[in-house]
Scaffold this active site. Structure first.
Site, PDB file in Angstrom:
ATOM      1  CG  ASP A  30      -2.274   0.616   0.930  1.00 40.70           C
ATOM      2  OD1 ASP A  30      -2.299   1.611   0.209  1.00 40.70           O
ATOM      3  OD2 ASP A  30      -3.285   0.116   1.453  1.00 40.70           O
TER       4      ASP A  30
ATOM      5  CG  ASP B 259      -9.814   2.109  -0.633  1.00 44.69           C
ATOM      6  OD1 ASP B 259      -8.767   2.112  -1.304  1.00 44.69           O
ATOM      7  OD2 ASP B 259      -9.832   1.896   0.592  1.00 44.69           O
TER       8      ASP B 259
HETATM    9  C1  GLA Z   1      -6.088   1.309   1.801  1.00 43.32           C
HETATM   10  C2  GLA Z   1      -6.312   0.331   0.654  1.00 43.32           C
HETATM   11  C3  GLA Z   1      -7.394  -0.663   1.046  1.00 43.32           C
HETATM   12  C4  GLA Z   1      -6.990  -1.382   2.315  1.00 43.32           C
HETATM   13  C5  GLA Z   1      -6.726  -0.378   3.412  1.00 43.32           C
HETATM   14  C6  GLA Z   1      -6.158  -1.046   4.642  1.00 43.32           C
HETATM   15  O1  GLA Z   1      -7.217   2.110   1.977  1.00 43.32           O
HETATM   16  O2  GLA Z   1      -6.650   1.007  -0.519  1.00 43.32           O
HETATM   17  O3  GLA Z   1      -7.619  -1.598  -0.006  1.00 43.32           O
HETATM   18  O4  GLA Z   1      -5.828  -2.135   2.040  1.00 43.32           O
HETATM   19  O5  GLA Z   1      -5.800   0.615   2.997  1.00 43.32           O
HETATM   20  O6  GLA Z   1      -5.850  -0.148   5.643  1.00 43.32           O
END
Ligand code: GLA
Length: 389
Positions: free
Chosen positions: A119, A186
């Site tokens: 991430d 997301d």
């Molecule tokens: C980000 C990512 C998500 C998830 C969260 C976890 O928002 O885009 O898919 O992995 O972190 O904290």
């Protein structure tokens, strides 16, 4: 192809949930359809590294550790993934891998990890970032790429970030660093979320090729957790929208990572959101999966996208063309294109149109490819020149 814990379980995934999911994926036909990777997302670790600087799995959630869990998953004929980040902290504030890349890669390899979701939660303004978080993302991700390579274990490297919010264009350099990269922020399990991801992905086709793919985030099919969590019924897909999701993901050559609760109702219990048989059947459509996994590895493109009526096409290895007639409006609509427009060669004998959802086929003598498509739905054809008699 696989599953990720985040969109249903957030920080609450556990060893038992992963084992129940592995059991279900093996027994339900998902594994045999190609869904292999089970990945635990953020929050799997303790808040501190051990005295040797190693990451430590959360003892309450994973009492037997991740090597045991990976072995269980492998025993089901599946593969196991974890989450980390090239920052000092993960998105939920757990220890990040920045500065610990080789130690963490070695730890993952020693546990039998097969997939790493990596991430990037950090300040969007580089001048506001601490220390090495100021390094370009490509540099930080490349450090982990090299660390993974040095372990000698094949580990799929999946970049997760918020491209627009972070001013990053990972598709431009992702292929030399990773196997897949998120192309947008997301999404939840709503149709609006799906439409946003699809349209963001449509102009990025040229960056995808075998070994490196544009990632449209977890699939919403069969995921009822968002709707339950918000009491908003639009935060889950209808059956027609689910078929659109898999169809368009197939044409876009997107990784198929489910975010649903893939457990039996008995295992999920009253606090779970177990997937229905109808929704499971969407994931199991082998003809659509064959388009997604086609060995030519070319991401499809739009022929037309007008007023929510989309004609998408993807050329396939055997010369067929997959054509998605995707109606994102809220009314039924007639969509139409031609064999020439989707890139098929002239054919004096016409074309065979195989409908990959209702499994019917019909002949088009003049090359017209059309259908009446329900609101939010998709008709997905695999079209081939009709053999001469
Ligand atoms: C980000 C990512 C998500 C998830 C969260 C976890 O928002 O885009 O898919 O992995 O972190 O904290």
């Amino acid at each position: 192809m696989g599953w990720n814990s985040w969109n249903t379980f957030g920080c609450n995934a556990t060893e038992q949930i992963v084992k129940d999911t592995a059991d279900f994926m093996a027994a339900s036909g998902m594994r045999d359809a190609g869904y292999q990777y089970l990945t635990i997302d953020d929050c799997w670790m303790e808040r501190s590294r051990d005295s040797a600087g190693r990451l430590v799995p959360d003892a309450a959630k994973y009492p037997h550790g991740l090597a045991e869990l990976a072995a269980y998953v492998h025993g089901k004929g599946l593969k196991f993934g974890v989450y980390e980040s090239p920052t000092y902290h993960t998105c939920q504030g757990f220890p990040g891998s920045l500065g610990y890349e080789q130690k963490d890669a070695d730890t993952f390899a020693s546990w039998g990890v097969d997939f790493l979701k990596y991430d990037n939660c950090t300040a969007s303004d580089p001048s506001q970032r601490p220390g090495d978080e100021r390094l370009p993302l490509e540099t930080r991700d490349s450090t982990m790429r090299d660390a993974l390579a040095r372990t000698g274990r094949p580990i799929v490297f999946s970049l997760s970030l918020q491209p627009a919010a972070q001013g990053e264009s990972p598709w431009e350099w992702g292929k030399s660093v990773a196997n897949m990269w998120r192309i947008d922020g997301d999404r939840d399990a709503s149709f609006d979320g799906l439409k946003r991801l699809i349209h963001t992905d449509l102009d990025k086709s040229k960056w995808a090729a075998p070994g490196g793919w544009n990632d449209i985030d977890m699939l919403g099919t069969g995921n009822y957790a968002f709707a339950a969590g918000s009491s908003d019924p639009t935060k889950r897909l209808t059956y027609d929208q689910e078929k659109s999701e898999l169809s368009v993901a197939a044409v876009l050559a997107a990784p198929l990572i489910s975010g649903a609760d893939l457990r039996t109702p008995a295992a999920a219990g009253t606090s779970g959101f177990p997937i229905s048989d109808q929704d499971l059947s969407v994931y199991l459509n082998k003809d659509v999966i064959a388009v997604n996994q086609d060995s030519r590895g070319e991401q499809g493109t739009a022929v037309t996208t007008t007023g929510g009526l989309n004609v998408l096409r993807r050329p396939l290895a055997n010369g067929d063309v997959a054509v998605a007639l995707f109606n994102e409006t809220s009314s039924q609509a007639a969509l139409s294109t031609t064999a020439g427009a989707v890139g098929l060669p002239p054919s004096s004998t016409g074309y065979v149109l195989n409908d990959l959802w209702d499994h019917s086929s019909h002949v088009s003598t003049d090359g017209t490819i059309s259908a009446t498509v329900p609101a939010g739905g998709t008709v997905l054809y695999r079209v081939s020149p009709r053999p001469a008699r």
